[in-house]
Design a protein around this motif. Sequence first.
Motif, PDB file in Angstrom:
ATOM      1  N   LEU A  27       0.818  -1.225   0.000  1.00 45.70           N
ATOM      2  CA  LEU A  27       0.000   0.000   0.000  1.00 45.70           C
ATOM      3  C   LEU A  27       0.850   1.274   0.000  1.00 45.70           C
ATOM      4  CD1 LEU A  27      -2.903  -0.949   2.442  1.00 45.70           C
ATOM      5  CD2 LEU A  27      -2.855  -1.050  -0.055  1.00 45.70           C
ATOM      6  N   ARG A  28       2.191   1.140   0.022  1.00 44.87           N
ATOM      7  CA  ARG A  28       3.038   2.334  -0.092  1.00 44.87           C
ATOM      8  C   ARG A  28       2.740   3.020  -1.435  1.00 44.87           C
ATOM      9  NH1 ARG A  28       9.614   2.242   0.419  1.00 44.87           N
ATOM     10  NH2 ARG A  28       9.161   2.091   2.668  1.00 44.87           N
ATOM     11  N   PHE A  29       2.590   4.322  -1.410  1.00 49.32           N
ATOM     12  CA  PHE A  29       2.280   5.146  -2.584  1.00 49.32           C
ATOM     13  C   PHE A  29       0.882   4.870  -3.137  1.00 49.32           C
ATOM     14  CE2 PHE A  29       7.021   4.527  -3.132  1.00 49.32           C
ATOM     15  CZ  PHE A  29       7.371   5.732  -2.552  1.00 49.32           C
ATOM     16  N   ARG A  30       0.067   4.134  -2.389  1.00 51.81           N
ATOM     17  CA  ARG A  30      -1.290   3.842  -2.835  1.00 51.81           C
ATOM     18  C   ARG A  30      -2.292   4.673  -2.054  1.00 51.81           C
ATOM     19  NH1 ARG A  30      -2.020   1.164  -7.637  1.00 51.81           N
ATOM     20  NH2 ARG A  30      -0.660  -0.659  -7.824  1.00 51.81           N
ATOM     21  N   PRO A  31      -3.521   4.850  -2.581  1.00 49.00           N
ATOM     22  CA  PRO A  31      -4.541   5.582  -1.823  1.00 49.00           C
ATOM     23  C   PRO A  31      -4.829   4.876  -0.508  1.00 49.00           C
ATOM     24  CG  PRO A  31      -5.214   5.288  -4.108  1.00 49.00           C
ATOM     25  CD  PRO A  31      -4.001   4.429  -3.912  1.00 49.00           C
ATOM     26  N   PRO A  32      -5.264   5.605   0.507  1.00 53.40           N
ATOM     27  CA  PRO A  32      -5.615   4.971   1.782  1.00 53.40           C
ATOM     28  C   PRO A  32      -6.770   3.992   1.582  1.00 53.40           C
ATOM     29  CG  PRO A  32      -6.439   7.216   1.698  1.00 53.40           C
ATOM     30  CD  PRO A  32      -5.555   7.047   0.499  1.00 53.40           C
ATOM     31  N   GLN A  33      -6.698   2.892   2.305  1.00 58.72           N
ATOM     32  CA  GLN A  33      -7.729   1.857   2.202  1.00 58.72           C
ATOM     33  C   GLN A  33      -8.630   1.897   3.436  1.00 58.72           C
ATOM     34  OE1 GLN A  33      -8.092  -0.139  -0.679  1.00 58.72           O
ATOM     35  NE2 GLN A  33      -6.709   1.532  -1.271  1.00 58.72           N
ATOM     36  N   PRO A  34      -9.862   1.418   3.300  1.00 55.49           N
ATOM     37  CA  PRO A  34     -10.811   1.509   4.428  1.00 55.49           C
ATOM     38  C   PRO A  34     -10.305   0.796   5.671  1.00 55.49           C
ATOM     39  CG  PRO A  34     -11.948   0.952   2.390  1.00 55.49           C
ATOM     40  CD  PRO A  34     -10.479   0.863   2.082  1.00 55.49           C
ATOM     41  N   LEU A  35     -10.690   1.340   6.801  1.00 58.04           N
ATOM     42  CA  LEU A  35     -10.352   0.757   8.098  1.00 58.04           C
ATOM     43  C   LEU A  35     -11.247  -0.448   8.358  1.00 58.04           C
ATOM     44  CD1 LEU A  35      -8.820   1.114  10.843  1.00 58.04           C
ATOM     45  CD2 LEU A  35     -10.776   2.498  11.585  1.00 58.04           C
ATOM     46  N   LYS A  36     -10.620  -1.554   8.799  1.00 54.45           N
ATOM     47  CA  LYS A  36     -11.396  -2.741   9.153  1.00 54.45           C
ATOM     48  C   LYS A  36     -11.745  -2.707  10.637  1.00 54.45           C
ATOM     49  CE  LYS A  36      -9.391  -5.715   5.592  1.00 54.45           C
ATOM     50  NZ  LYS A  36      -8.620  -6.957   5.312  1.00 54.45           N
ATOM     51  N   PRO A  37     -12.949  -3.080  10.990  1.00 55.56           N
ATOM     52  CA  PRO A  37     -13.325  -3.109  12.414  1.00 55.56           C
ATOM     53  C   PRO A  37     -12.425  -4.050  13.208  1.00 55.56           C
ATOM     54  CG  PRO A  37     -15.262  -3.310  11.003  1.00 55.56           C
ATOM     55  CD  PRO A  37     -14.073  -3.463  10.109  1.00 55.56           C
ATOM     56  N   TRP A  38     -12.296  -3.781  14.505  1.00 55.96           N
ATOM     57  CA  TRP A  38     -11.487  -4.625  15.372  1.00 55.96           C
ATOM     58  C   TRP A  38     -12.372  -5.246  16.453  1.00 55.96           C
ATOM     59  CZ3 TRP A  38     -10.937   0.727  15.163  1.00 55.96           C
ATOM     60  CH2 TRP A  38     -11.407   1.429  16.285  1.00 55.96           C
ATOM     61  N   ALA A  39     -11.888  -6.325  17.028  1.00 49.66           N
ATOM     62  CA  ALA A  39     -12.597  -6.994  18.130  1.00 49.66           C
ATOM     63  C   ALA A  39     -12.051  -6.491  19.460  1.00 49.66           C
ATOM     64  CB  ALA A  39     -12.419  -8.505  18.021  1.00 49.66           C
ATOM     65  N   GLY A  40     -12.856  -6.575  20.485  1.00 50.81           N
ATOM     66  CA  GLY A  40     -12.409  -6.177  21.806  1.00 50.81           C
ATOM     67  C   GLY A  40     -12.363  -4.670  21.964  1.00 50.81           C
ATOM     68  N   THR A  41     -11.633  -4.214  22.992  1.00 45.71           N
ATOM     69  CA  THR A  41     -11.505  -2.789  23.288  1.00 45.71           C
ATOM     70  C   THR A  41     -10.091  -2.327  22.991  1.00 45.71           C
ATOM     71  OG1 THR A  41     -13.188  -2.925  25.015  1.00 45.71           O
ATOM     72  CG2 THR A  41     -11.716  -1.020  25.075  1.00 45.71           C
ATOM     73  N   ARG A  42      -9.975  -1.290  22.204  1.00 47.83           N
ATOM     74  CA  ARG A  42      -8.677  -0.756  21.807  1.00 47.83           C
ATOM     75  C   ARG A  42      -8.348   0.457  22.671  1.00 47.83           C
ATOM     76  NH1 ARG A  42      -6.081  -0.589  16.328  1.00 47.83           N
ATOM     77  NH2 ARG A  42      -4.413   0.963  16.505  1.00 47.83           N
ATOM     78  N   ASP A  43      -7.138   0.486  23.238  1.00 48.54           N
ATOM     79  CA  ASP A  43      -6.710   1.653  24.005  1.00 48.54           C
ATOM     80  C   ASP A  43      -6.464   2.842  23.083  1.00 48.54           C
ATOM     81  OD1 ASP A  43      -6.847   0.598  26.522  1.00 48.54           O
ATOM     82  OD2 ASP A  43      -4.734   0.034  26.623  1.00 48.54           O
ATOM     83  N   ALA A  44      -6.966   3.996  23.484  1.00 49.34           N
ATOM     84  CA  ALA A  44      -6.733   5.256  22.760  1.00 49.34           C
ATOM     85  C   ALA A  44      -6.219   6.275  23.772  1.00 49.34           C
ATOM     86  CB  ALA A  44      -8.017   5.732  22.091  1.00 49.34           C
ATOM     87  N   LEU A  45      -5.071   5.955  24.380  1.00 47.90           N
ATOM     88  CA  LEU A  45      -4.541   6.717  25.506  1.00 47.90           C
ATOM     89  C   LEU A  45      -3.243   7.450  25.184  1.00 47.90           C
ATOM     90  CD1 LEU A  45      -5.117   3.946  28.196  1.00 47.90           C
ATOM     91  CD2 LEU A  45      -6.601   5.912  27.703  1.00 47.90           C
ATOM     92  N   THR A  46      -2.593   7.097  24.086  1.00 48.74           N
ATOM     93  CA  THR A  46      -1.311   7.722  23.735  1.00 48.74           C
ATOM     94  C   THR A  46      -1.294   8.048  22.249  1.00 48.74           C
ATOM     95  OG1 THR A  46      -0.271   5.573  23.325  1.00 48.74           O
ATOM     96  CG2 THR A  46      -0.047   6.490  25.548  1.00 48.74           C
ATOM     97  N   PHE A  47      -0.466   9.031  21.887  1.00 47.90           N
ATOM     98  CA  PHE A  47      -0.332   9.396  20.484  1.00 47.90           C
ATOM     99  C   PHE A  47       0.271   8.244  19.688  1.00 47.90           C
ATOM    100  CE2 PHE A  47      -0.071  13.753  22.360  1.00 47.90           C
ATOM    101  CZ  PHE A  47      -1.157  14.301  21.685  1.00 47.90           C
ATOM    102  N   ALA A  48      -0.175   8.089  18.455  1.00 48.51           N
ATOM    103  CA  ALA A  48       0.415   7.119  17.539  1.00 48.51           C
ATOM    104  C   ALA A  48       1.722   7.684  16.976  1.00 48.51           C
ATOM    105  CB  ALA A  48      -0.560   6.824  16.402  1.00 48.51           C
ATOM    106  N   PRO A  49       2.550   6.841  16.362  1.00 50.03           N
ATOM    107  CA  PRO A  49       3.769   7.357  15.724  1.00 50.03           C
ATOM    108  C   PRO A  49       3.432   8.391  14.646  1.00 50.03           C
ATOM    109  CG  PRO A  49       3.877   4.975  15.918  1.00 50.03           C
ATOM    110  CD  PRO A  49       2.474   5.371  16.301  1.00 50.03           C
ATOM    111  N   VAL A  50       4.357   9.328  14.444  1.00 54.52           N
ATOM    112  CA  VAL A  50       4.206  10.312  13.378  1.00 54.52           C
ATOM    113  C   VAL A  50       4.671   9.701  12.061  1.00 54.52           C
ATOM    114  CG1 VAL A  50       4.505  12.263  14.927  1.00 54.52           C
ATOM    115  CG2 VAL A  50       6.503  11.282  13.778  1.00 54.52           C
ATOM    116  N   ALA A  51       4.362  10.355  10.960  1.00 55.71           N
ATOM    117  CA  ALA A  51       4.843   9.904   9.658  1.00 55.71           C
ATOM    118  C   ALA A  51       6.360   9.977   9.607  1.00 55.71           C
ATOM    119  CB  ALA A  51       4.243  10.765   8.560  1.00 55.71           C
ATOM    120  N   PRO A  52       7.019   9.076   8.882  1.00 61.57           N
ATOM    121  CA  PRO A  52       8.472   9.162   8.743  1.00 61.57           C
ATOM    122  C   PRO A  52       8.904  10.541   8.254  1.00 61.57           C
ATOM    123  CG  PRO A  52       7.685   7.078   7.884  1.00 61.57           C
ATOM    124  CD  PRO A  52       6.462   7.899   8.201  1.00 61.57           C
ATOM    125  N   GLN A  53       9.956  11.078   8.885  1.00 59.42           N
ATOM    126  CA  GLN A  53      10.391  12.437   8.585  1.00 59.42           C
ATOM    127  C   GLN A  53      11.806  12.652   9.089  1.00 59.42           C
ATOM    128  OE1 GLN A  53       8.410  15.320  11.678  1.00 59.42           O
ATOM    129  NE2 GLN A  53       6.978  13.610  11.340  1.00 59.42           N
TER     130      GLN A  53
END
Length: 495
Positions: free
Chosen positions: A48-74
């Motif tokens: 998927l590098r250099f490709r359009p973003p693809q739809p997000l797939k649902p996940w099972a269970g509970t996902r933590d949303a407590l910390t920032f995700a990594p930034v884009a390579p730079q």
Amino acid sequence: MLHNASREAAPDERIIVETPFGRLRGERSGAILCFKGVPYAAAPVGALRFRPPQPLKPWAGTRDALTFAPVAPQPPDPGFYPGDPDAMPPIPASEDCLYLNIWTPAAAGPHPVLVWLHGGSQIVGGTSRPVYDGAAFARAGVTCVTVGHRLGLLGFLEGGRIFGECFRGSGNSALRDIVAALSWVRQAIAVFGGDPGRVTIGGESAGAKNVAALLAAPSAKGLFHAAFSSSGGGDTVHAIDGADAVAGRALALAGCDVRYLQTMPVADLIALQTRLSGEEVRRQPFRAVLDGAFLPDTPQRLVPRERVPVLMGTARDEVAALLSEPQRASAKAPQAWDGRQLTHLPPSLMAEAEARALRLWPGLPANIRRLRLLTAEEYELPSIRLAEAHAAAGGPTWVYRNDRPLAVGPFAGLAPHVADLGLIWNQPGPYGTPTALGERGMHEVVATFIRTGTVPWTQYSAERRATQVFRMGGAELQMDPSEDMRRIFDGLFHL
């Protein structure tokens, strides 16, 4: 159909919501809920590098949303001077970077929504920059969303010429990421108390230029209902032949088979990106592309199609932050124009603009003259041209300028690029002092615009050119404060 939110306040101040994609565990702090590192699309890795973003797939269970995700390579961000507190802090980076963050009032909504696009010349930056703490907007009754997206070669390499036509349009991958984030907001933000029918997109610098592109992009239509631009404009775009040429130079510098770019280690890709930036004739080789599909034409020509309320502005001394100390301080005649000093116009036209400025301001020191010319060419006039196009088509348009100077540091007495970020986000530090709710500073003005789609001064038009000028201690409405610059550059822009 959206799922109902389940807000379970736990003793440790954790809170859980049910989104259309799965359960998220966030954090409550007083009257504010916060969710960090929320995915909005599939990871753009591997094939998927250099490709359009693809739809997000649902996940099972509970996902933590407590910390920032990594930034884009730079590459490392040196800031505008050694020790610059606004430089991007060292933070883990990954190609898996399509995440957003949400700050929202704990009180029942629906609340108006701000979707913020960060700056960084399209090569650095991210949502974890400390100034982008959305708590101040949440306290003002706004659901604040900050969006991470691909940068540099990964976000703006036009692959149609070097990879084949099936990659045509990859030069707008970063913008497609943002559209995917806006689509996620439309589907899911009600769960967090946000109103999907009142979404304002906003951004500063490169983020503001992305706002301009989204105003013109057919695929973004209907995903937002107002737009805010700080230090942007619609001129920083590539024609398709220009984008193809940049891609060709990148491949030549890489010295490898074209297919290797699709698997090259990310550290090598960033090193290639840095070499490419250093050898380009002009700054900012990474920019939106007029690819005929995602972006059919320039924002100035297309923005009248989207007549949403627009608030846009610049700072008085924008490029002071981009000039070296000797360039800022020397009153001697400056060197000949170099294409790397500007983004839009070739050196010959800048020389003509300087000749006109000499006739208009014969006693102005050379360094101040060049500061004004570069500020006008890169930010002030592109923003005004976009405002003119939008207002002429009947779109509600308001314009401001930040003249509030910094009190300390290498830019003391000037109002440079990014100096208004702290004011907009109501953050302490060298670029601003927090204001109380209800004070008519820049933060309150922007929050009012997000809530109501209007601000308390006269709309901009080519006839009146009403501009709210923010100064120490307040603001005043001026009519056409950019008149001299418009006269100097008259006829020189041909985008």
